[in-house]
Design a protein around this motif. Structure first.
Motif, mmCIF file in Angstrom:
data_model
loop_
_atom_site.group_PDB
_atom_site.id
_atom_site.type_symbol
_atom_site.label_atom_id
_atom_site.label_comp_id
_atom_site.label_asym_id
_atom_site.label_seq_id
_atom_site.Cartn_x
_atom_site.Cartn_y
_atom_site.Cartn_z
ATOM 1 N N ILE A 18 2.318 11.921 5.689
ATOM 2 C CA ILE A 18 0.809 12.625 6.075
ATOM 3 C C ILE A 18 -0.449 12.739 5.986
ATOM 4 C CG2 ILE A 18 0.353 16.048 7.229
ATOM 5 C CD1 ILE A 18 2.733 14.609 8.658
ATOM 6 N N GLU A 19 -0.787 12.888 4.468
ATOM 7 C CA GLU A 19 -1.999 13.453 4.240
ATOM 8 C C GLU A 19 -2.824 12.442 4.409
ATOM 9 O OE1 GLU A 19 -1.761 14.918 -0.102
ATOM 10 O OE2 GLU A 19 -0.833 16.740 0.780
ATOM 11 N N SER A 20 -1.831 10.874 3.695
ATOM 12 C CA SER A 20 -2.822 9.562 3.907
ATOM 13 C C SER A 20 -2.257 8.903 5.215
ATOM 14 C CB SER A 20 -1.635 8.495 3.458
ATOM 15 O OG SER A 20 0.150 8.798 3.409
ATOM 16 N N GLY A 21 -2.443 10.126 6.012
ATOM 17 C CA GLY A 21 -2.461 9.440 7.861
ATOM 18 C C GLY A 21 -1.874 8.356 8.302
ATOM 19 N N ILE A 22 -0.596 8.277 7.933
ATOM 20 C CA ILE A 22 0.071 7.403 7.897
ATOM 21 C C ILE A 22 1.475 7.680 9.246
ATOM 22 C CG2 ILE A 22 2.531 5.859 7.462
ATOM 23 C CD1 ILE A 22 1.359 5.550 4.494
ATOM 24 N N ILE A 23 1.914 8.638 9.146
ATOM 25 C CA ILE A 23 2.321 9.065 10.129
ATOM 26 C C ILE A 23 2.056 10.422 11.082
ATOM 27 C CG2 ILE A 23 4.508 7.962 10.323
ATOM 28 C CD1 ILE A 23 5.727 10.440 8.897
ATOM 29 N N ASP A 24 1.866 10.832 12.139
ATOM 30 C CA ASP A 24 1.960 12.455 12.363
ATOM 31 C C ASP A 24 3.361 12.255 13.126
ATOM 32 O OD1 ASP A 24 2.965 10.627 14.600
ATOM 33 O OD2 ASP A 24 0.868 11.702 15.726
ATOM 34 N N ASP A 28 8.147 14.232 3.584
ATOM 35 C CA ASP A 28 6.663 13.541 3.035
ATOM 36 C C ASP A 28 6.903 12.433 2.494
ATOM 37 O OD1 ASP A 28 4.256 13.715 4.425
ATOM 38 O OD2 ASP A 28 4.052 14.777 2.484
ATOM 39 N N GLU A 54 0.375 -1.358 -0.104
ATOM 40 C CA GLU A 54 0.378 -0.161 0.157
ATOM 41 C C GLU A 54 0.747 0.543 -0.112
ATOM 42 O OE1 GLU A 54 -2.466 -0.585 3.325
ATOM 43 O OE2 GLU A 54 -3.520 -1.977 2.129
#
Lengths: 502, 108
Positions: free
Chosen positions: B51-57, B87, B43
């Motif tokens: 960031i946009e895919s919400g994988i990491i913060d 990113d 994936e």
């Protein structure tokens, strides 16, 4: 969106894609509202929205409100099971999501029988039959479509905001249009926000104080700079300087990160006139250093909870002599402290904070038991007041000081954390026999999440395994910072895990 | 090639000094992110916004910083902590290789 129509050429939102005017957001949201109505959305129907902070998300949620629907904005790091839970708990009819989140959204949508369609921003991934593109909806119509009269009144629901509950299952806080308008007015009034302000939101719009920056922006007519996260602090500070931001709302983690990277020799941050801190109190030492870094700014220490948005703020003029206080009630709100029998306590005595006023939520969606626990009859017959679960004390002048919680919920990075919710996830691992989650003091986050686990002996249990499992099941802010593996946990005589001695 | 150098994505060169290949760093960084933040390998594209895919913060970013600092022996200046460098997997690899190269030429 009246203010939008009055100044349609003004910039409402700045995001990574550029500047977006009030007029543009007004048009996009109307087209989306019109489509939502044609897709069957009626007054009170729930629409879940999942996307990182950006103008498209703002246009989409205003579209939901214009269509008469109820917006449910969820954190973009929500995982499959939690999203499925939210979709089914509120019986969402439509799900709006960024295409990049397909890996979470597609499986969750497949397990949500009430959903009639998924609206994708960015592009349409494969795998969902009832998909439509947000850009197709909002661009396709050459004419601005009419939005049908919804029949809404201000006691109708505007938003459901999910927050952690002590049972381990998130609860949906129901806010009416009256709540939202009242709270936006109250907060923007005491902060003195004006049309020429530029407010940055690094807080996600799934978090109530993030959402309210945008709601206040529309009400007051100021510009909001939307940041996707605070993962790249220097980058955010650079844009704050570039866009001459005047108001910086944050939580303690954000402010301690800003301080840890100071000084900002090449950045002109002199435009910042207001700092607002919420969720938890700032350490006094940080307040002092923030005032040195932003000498021209006024700092508002605030307190609030999703159930009534904000509760109190400290007048910046009293910051020096009341440095650890979160001040007094916000306009048109009354607060008092009671003992376990509901009897008001005098200054200096710890009691549970009770909030009354137009800010208080309608209740928890589909959860009358929890609603009855938190909303109880007050002095006036029939009036429900909010028992916050937060313990406070006041001084002789009535200033509020946070003491702790009546349950084991704590705040990390500004968000409420339910130890139970994390423990339930830890117990899913075959390798875990026992699990306990506690908050531990942390310099950066105020409180950090610590998980202590006892191995079953079935397979090797290590920190990496636990963290990876948590990452796949929990929003990022709920993943424990510290993980400890122990042979035994301290117990009470009745066999309950004794968290106090952890 | 040792298991360690494989994890780093470096290839031994004739002089004994190791030269980092961009492709190998991309693979190593992707493996690390998939292993630490995701379960399913397929994936994560090299160009996916983390960031946009919400994988990491923000916490995830700090862990990636520790990973590349420890694995490649570089020091990440906090001003380098920008999306242009961090990113996506491909940007991270470019950053690591570029950083290593400039350190190398400074050392010479």
């Amino acid at each position: 969106m009246d203010s939008a129509r009055r100044q349609s050429g003004k910039v409402a939102v700045i995001d990574v894609t550029g500047s977006h005017t009030f007029g543009e957001l007004d048009r996009l949201s109307s087209r989306f509202a019109s489509w939502l109505q044609s897709a069957g959305i009626r007054r009170g129907d729930r629409v879940v929205l999942m996307m990182e902070n950006c103008a498209t998300l703002v246009a989409a949620f205003f579209g939901v409100l214009k269509a008469g629907g109820v917006m449910v904005v969820v954190n973009p790091t929500t995982k499959v099971d939690k999203l499925t839970y939210v979709l089914n708990d509120c019986a969402a009819r439509i799900l709006f999501a960024a295409d990049r989140l397909a890996r979470v959204v597609v499986p969750a949508a497949a397990s949500a029988p009430d959903l009639t369609a998924v609206v994708w921003a960015g592009g349409i991934p494969t795998g969902v039959s009832t998909s439509i593109g947000f850009e197709d909806i909002t661009k396709a119509s050459a004419l601005d479509a009419d939005v049908r009269e919804t029949g809404l009144i201000d006691t109708d629901l505007a938003a459901i905001i999910y927050t952690s509950g002590s049972t381990g299952f998130p609860k949906g806080v129901m806010l009416t249009h009256r709540n939202v308008c009242h709270n936006a007015l109250s907060i923007s009034t005491y902060l003195g926000l004006a049309r020429d302000d530029v407010v940055v939101s690094v807080l996600p719009l799934s978090f109530d104080y993030g959402l309210f920056q945008v709601l206040m922006g529309v009400r007051v007519g100021f510009t909001v700079l939307l940041e996707r996260s605070f993962a790249y602090p220097y980058d955010v500070m650079r844009r704050i300087a570039e866009h001459r931001v005047t108001v910086l709302p944050g939580v303690p983690t954000i402010f301690s990160t800003i301080l840890s990277m100071a000084p900002y020799d090449n950045l002109d941050l002199s435009s910042i006139r207001i700092l607002t801190n919420t969720a938890a109190a700032l350490p006094p030492a940080h307040i002092g250093r923030l005032m040195e870094l932003f000498p021209q700014a006024r700092l508002f220490s605030m307190y609030g909870l999703t159930e009534c948005t904000r509760v109190s703020y400290l007048d910046p003029d009293r910051l020096v002599d009341k440095i650890s206080s979160v001040g007094k009630a916000i306009p048109n709100t009354e607060v008092y402290l009671v003992d376990e029998n509901g009897v008001p306590v005098p200054p200096g005595v710890v009691g549970e904070l009770v909030v009354r006023g137009a800010s208080v939520m309608r209740g928890y969606w589909g959860n009358p038991e929890e609603t009855a626990r938190f909303l109880r009859e007050g002095e006036i017959q029939g009036e429900l007041v909010l028992y916050s679960g937060d313990q406070f004390q006041t001084d002789d002048e009535g200033f509020l000081y946070f003491v702790g919680r009546t349950d084991d919920i704590f705040k990390c990075k500004g968000e409420k954390v339910s130890p139970k919710e994390i423990e339930l996830v830890l117990y899913e691992l075959d390798e875990v026999a026992e699990a306990a989650v506690v908050g531990v003091p942390d310099e950066l986050d105020g409180m950090a999440i610590k998980a202590i686990v006892v191995p079953t002996g079935a397979g090797a249990l290590d920190e990496h395994l636990v963290r990876r499992h948590c990452r796949n099941r929990l929003e990022n802010f709920m993943v424990p910072k510290f993980i400890e593996i122990r042979d035994i946990l301290p117990k009470t005589e009745s066999g309950k895990i004794q968290k106090r001695s952890l | 090639m040792t298991a360690f150098s494989e994890a780093q994505g470096s290839e031994p060169s004739a002089g004994g000094a190791e030269v980092l290949s961009n492709d190998a760093v991309e693979r190593a960084v992707k493996n690390y992110i998939v292993e630490s933040f995701l379960l399913d390998d397929g994936e994560l594209d090299f160009d996916t916004s983390l960031i946009e895919s919400g994988i990491i913060d923000s916490t995830g970013i700090m862990e990636i910083v520790s990973f590349i600092e420890e694995t490649y022996g570089i020091e990440v200046d906090e001003h380098d902590l920008v999306p242009e460098n961090f990113d996506s997997v491909s940007r991270l690899a470019c950053y690591v290789v570029g950083n290593k190269r400039s350190n190398h030429s400074e050392a010479l």
